[in-house]
Design an enzyme around this catalytic site. Structure first.
Site, mmCIF file in Angstrom:
data_model
loop_
_atom_site.group_PDB
_atom_site.id
_atom_site.type_symbol
_atom_site.label_atom_id
_atom_site.label_comp_id
_atom_site.label_asym_id
_atom_site.label_seq_id
_atom_site.Cartn_x
_atom_site.Cartn_y
_atom_site.Cartn_z
ATOM 1 N N ALA A 92 0.786 -1.217 -0.112
ATOM 2 C CA ALA A 92 0.154 -0.078 0.035
ATOM 3 C C ALA A 92 0.917 1.328 -0.136
ATOM 4 O O ALA A 92 1.958 1.359 0.849
ATOM 5 C CB ALA A 92 -0.785 -0.034 1.175
ATOM 6 N N ASP A 93 0.522 2.128 -0.952
ATOM 7 C CA ASP A 93 1.085 3.632 -0.634
ATOM 8 C C ASP A 93 0.028 4.426 -0.084
ATOM 9 O O ASP A 93 -0.848 4.089 0.559
ATOM 10 C CB ASP A 93 1.581 4.093 -2.279
ATOM 11 C CG ASP A 93 0.158 4.071 -3.127
ATOM 12 O OD1 ASP A 93 -1.218 4.076 -2.490
ATOM 13 O OD2 ASP A 93 0.210 4.148 -4.467
ATOM 14 N N SER A 94 0.516 5.754 -0.026
ATOM 15 C CA SER A 94 -0.194 6.772 0.676
ATOM 16 C C SER A 94 -1.852 6.828 0.167
ATOM 17 O O SER A 94 -2.627 6.939 0.902
ATOM 18 C CB SER A 94 0.469 7.946 0.748
ATOM 19 O OG SER A 94 0.617 8.488 -0.551
#
Length: 139
Positions: A92-94
């Site tokens: 997951a990224d931001s």
């Protein structure tokens, strides 16, 4: 809500307990957090001045968070998530984290402040925050 209980707590002369309790309408109280603060130079090898013990979220809340995380990150049903699973370790990224929080808000009918959402990095942190917000909303 998870239940925590203790029969006794002993503190040395340099420790000061601080209990945050919630009084319920039936006259009972629920212990939300125990914090122990010690004076400086008593334990010089310790790097922190606070020790928090918090109650964990209900297992069904953790399970629902896992389902939402799997859905938002398009993870397979075979992917095992634990309360300690970190969103970043799952890829997951931001933006993904924002979408996870939005999914949690929708599912639990809560509103997560931006400041709080930035501190969510694991399934357990998300579940604990949800429990806190749902309890606050009902209370």
């Amino acid at each position: 809500m998870a239940t925590c209980s203790a029969t006794s707590v002993n503190f040395g002369a340099s420790l000061k307990p601080c209990f945050n309790n919630n009084r319920k309408t039936d006259g009972t109280s629920a212990l939300n957090m125990v914090r122990v603060v010690w004076t400086k130079n008593v334990y010089p090898s310790l790097r922190t001045s606070r020790f928090n013990v918090c109650c964990a979220a209900k297992p069904e809340t953790v399970q629902k968070v896992c389902e939402i995380v799997k859905k938002q990150l398009a993870l397979s049903d075979e992917t095992e998530l634990t309360p300690e699973s970190k969103f970043a370790a799952l890829g997951a990224d931001s933006l993904d984290t924002v979408e996870i929080v939005m999914g949690l808000e929708e599912e639990f009918d809560i509103s997560v402040e931006e400041e709080s959402s930035q501190n969510i990095t694991t399934v357990q942190e998300a579940a604990d925050l949800i429990e806190k917000l749902v309890q606050k909303k009902e209370g």
